[in-house]
Design an enzyme around this catalytic site. Structure first.
Site, mmCIF file in Angstrom:
data_model
loop_
_atom_site.group_PDB
_atom_site.id
_atom_site.type_symbol
_atom_site.label_atom_id
_atom_site.label_comp_id
_atom_site.label_asym_id
_atom_site.label_seq_id
_atom_site.Cartn_x
_atom_site.Cartn_y
_atom_site.Cartn_z
ATOM 1 N N ASP A 6 12.911 -15.307 -22.431
ATOM 2 C CA ASP A 6 13.482 -14.876 -23.656
ATOM 3 C C ASP A 6 12.562 -15.278 -25.008
ATOM 4 O OD1 ASP A 6 15.372 -12.949 -25.022
ATOM 5 O OD2 ASP A 6 16.492 -14.926 -25.589
ATOM 6 N N GLU A 31 9.722 -11.315 -22.269
ATOM 7 C CA GLU A 31 10.476 -10.744 -23.134
ATOM 8 C C GLU A 31 9.842 -10.612 -24.554
ATOM 9 O OE1 GLU A 31 12.153 -9.733 -26.441
ATOM 10 O OE2 GLU A 31 13.025 -11.603 -26.400
ATOM 11 N N ASP A 46 21.515 -6.799 -24.375
ATOM 12 C CA ASP A 46 21.835 -6.622 -25.848
ATOM 13 C C ASP A 46 22.012 -5.243 -26.354
ATOM 14 O OD1 ASP A 46 21.876 -9.403 -26.424
ATOM 15 O OD2 ASP A 46 19.752 -9.497 -26.441
#
Length: 508
Positions: A306, A354, A408
């Site tokens: 991430d 990401e 998300d």
């Protein structure tokens, strides 16, 4: 297994799979776990011709029940331990289960689940303390030895939190917040039983997880894990390795993580995570990060990292600021960190980057120099009338992962229902559809891209709306609670998904 999978990715094979966290699986105990619901899901993936299962971070969740704010980046989530499997191990009895609370089948009530399952784990530990199962005891000793790097820190930290009624470690007395070797030994003695309990819980978690992973791998399913770039300030990681973070003498961050102001937020986002002391990390040979990635690659086959852009440059905000306005960009470790990890682990790194948001040419260069696939989210491509790099015809590389949406995002059905008519019209014309099964239209489009990897949330398979969304960024509560019911992923759905997957050459 792990690096073999990475090597296979250099071929022309194309893969697809499903994003769902284990907490979402059907289970009688209020939360998905590593019991029958997980095995049924893997069987569904295999029957549907899928080769990937993506999850969220597996650690014990802290603030807001978020798996991205964990008490440890090494430890496992105790709530995922299956009571049914503990019964099979003869560490629980049916009578130990007591009266199971009337849990919702659709949402996780984390407070109720934690209270119930902690009681079960305490009973299981009491049985374990009197077990005569030599094989189990030998496995326990081997587990402690192979996880020595992080296990004692985590268990003492959790026991310390219990002792201090949940207070963060930087509010403890100095003898435990920053102990000498002698002080640490005294606390280990004082809290010995609690420390041993947490050791047992981690042993049970990883025993069940490794069995599940082996089952998945034998079915041809590779697991994609998830690493948040930063750690929670109240975590065993910061407490146990505080010299690797930019902290003051009391353990408070000197600077915190966030992102600067942009189109979406005039004041940026202030995350509050402590920042790494990259000079100290480098001087230590990046050992902490090496062990972190090694630990993850024992648990999963690929890792999604991430906020990958933070390794090239990160936004540092002075502690005490109320917004992210007054931060500055600081250089990250870049390629050097990943080369050190690769050299230590002895193989190609099966890492997904990401790379969403505002990404600079320098970040793209770092990602591409390491050969890491980036992410493309279809929903973003249809959010606006003009061209977008997220539209299928604009994908400029096979070495990427195409998502219908992520944890998300809203679900595809929810996004379509809530977006404007201009965007809905764009979807209908682009996908040549009446949008009566719009989430499957997104899945079909995702599978048909040139991307080597195609992944879609389980909510899109189930045609669920916004009520099934996993997370709404920026909201403090009500997230991470989604569950789906047993029987919804049926044979007919598997057959349809397999047919569609094979049509686009994604059959491994």
């Amino acid at each position: 297994m792990h690096f073999k999978v990475a090597a296979e990715d250099k071929t022309n094979h194309r893969y697809s799979g499903v994003l769902v966290h284990p907490t979402s699986f059907p289970s009688p105990y209020g939360i998905g776990d590593m019991g029958q619901g997980a095995y049924d899901f893997i069987d569904f993936l295999a029957a549907a011709g899928q080769h990937l299962w993506q999850i969220l971070p597996l650690g014990p969740s802290g603030n807001g029940n978020s798996p991205y704010q964990s008490f440890s980046v090494f430890a496992g989530q105790p709530l995922l331990i299956s009571p049914e499997l503990l019964i099979k191990e003869k560490l629980l009895t049916r009578e130990d289960l007591g009266t199971v609370p009337p849990f919702s089948e659709d949402r996780v009530d984390f407070d109720l689940v934690t209270a119930y399952k902690t009681g079960l784990l305490k009973k299981a530990y009491a049985h374990f303390c009197h077990t005569a199962d030599k094989n189990l005891l030998e496995e326990y000793e081997a587990f402690q030895e192979s996880n020595r790097f992080w296990l004692e820190d985590y268990c003492l930290y959790m026991a310390g939190k219990d002792y201090h009624d949940g207070l963060p470690w930087y509010e403890w007395e100095d003898s435990l917040a920053d102990p000498t070797a002698a002080e640490r030994a005294k606390w280990l003695s004082l809290l010995g039983e609690e420390v041993d309990y947490y050791r047992f819980v981690q042993f049970m978690f990883f025993s069940q997880w490794y069995d599940l992973k082996e089952y998945a791998n034998k079915k041809g399913i590779a697991i994609i894990g998830d690493i948040p770039i930063f750690t929670s300030p109240d975590s065993a990681d910061v407490w146990g390795s505080r010299k690797m973070f930019r902290l003051d003498s009391k353990g408070h961050p000197l600077e915190v993580a966030g992102v600067p102001p942009d189109y979406f937020s005039a004041t940026g986002q202030l995350w509050g995570n402590p920042l790494y002391d990259w000079k100290a990390m480098k001087a230590d040979g990046y050992r902490w990060w090496i062990e972190r990635v090694r630990n993850q690659l024992d648990q999963v086959d690929y890792i999604r990292i991430d906020h990958f852009r933070g390794f090239e440059a990160y936004w540092a905000v002075p502690a005490g600021e109320e917004t992210a306005l007054n931060g500055t960009w600081k250089k990250g470790p870049g390629e050097e960190l990943f080369l050190a990890i690769r050299d230590a682990l002895g193989g190609e790194l099966p890492i997904f980057a990401e790379d969403l948001g505002i990404i600079t040419p320098e970040v793209e260069k770092l990602r591409d120099s390491l050969g890491f696939p980036g992410m493309r989210v279809l929903q973003f491509g249809f959010d606006g009338a003009g061209e977008s790099t997220f539209l299928p015809h604009q994908l400029d590389t096979r070495n990427c992962i195409c998502y219908t949406g992520t944890h998300d995002n809203d679900t595809s059905c929810g996004w379509y229902a809530n977006t404007n008519e201009q965007n809905r019209d764009k979807v209908r014309r682009y996908m040549n559809t009446d949008a009566s099964s719009v989430s499957w239209d997104f899945i079909r489009t995702c599978l048909g891209t040139i991307a080597k990897y195609a992944i879609f949330p389980v909510q899109d398979l189930l045609k669920l709306g916004s009520e099934a969304r996993m997370n709404i960024p920026g909201t403090p509560s009500g997230n991470w609670e989604f569950r789906f019911r047993a029987g919804l992923l049926d044979q007919g759905m598997a057959a349809g998904l397999k047919q569609m997957t094979e049509l686009f050459g994604r059959f491994g």
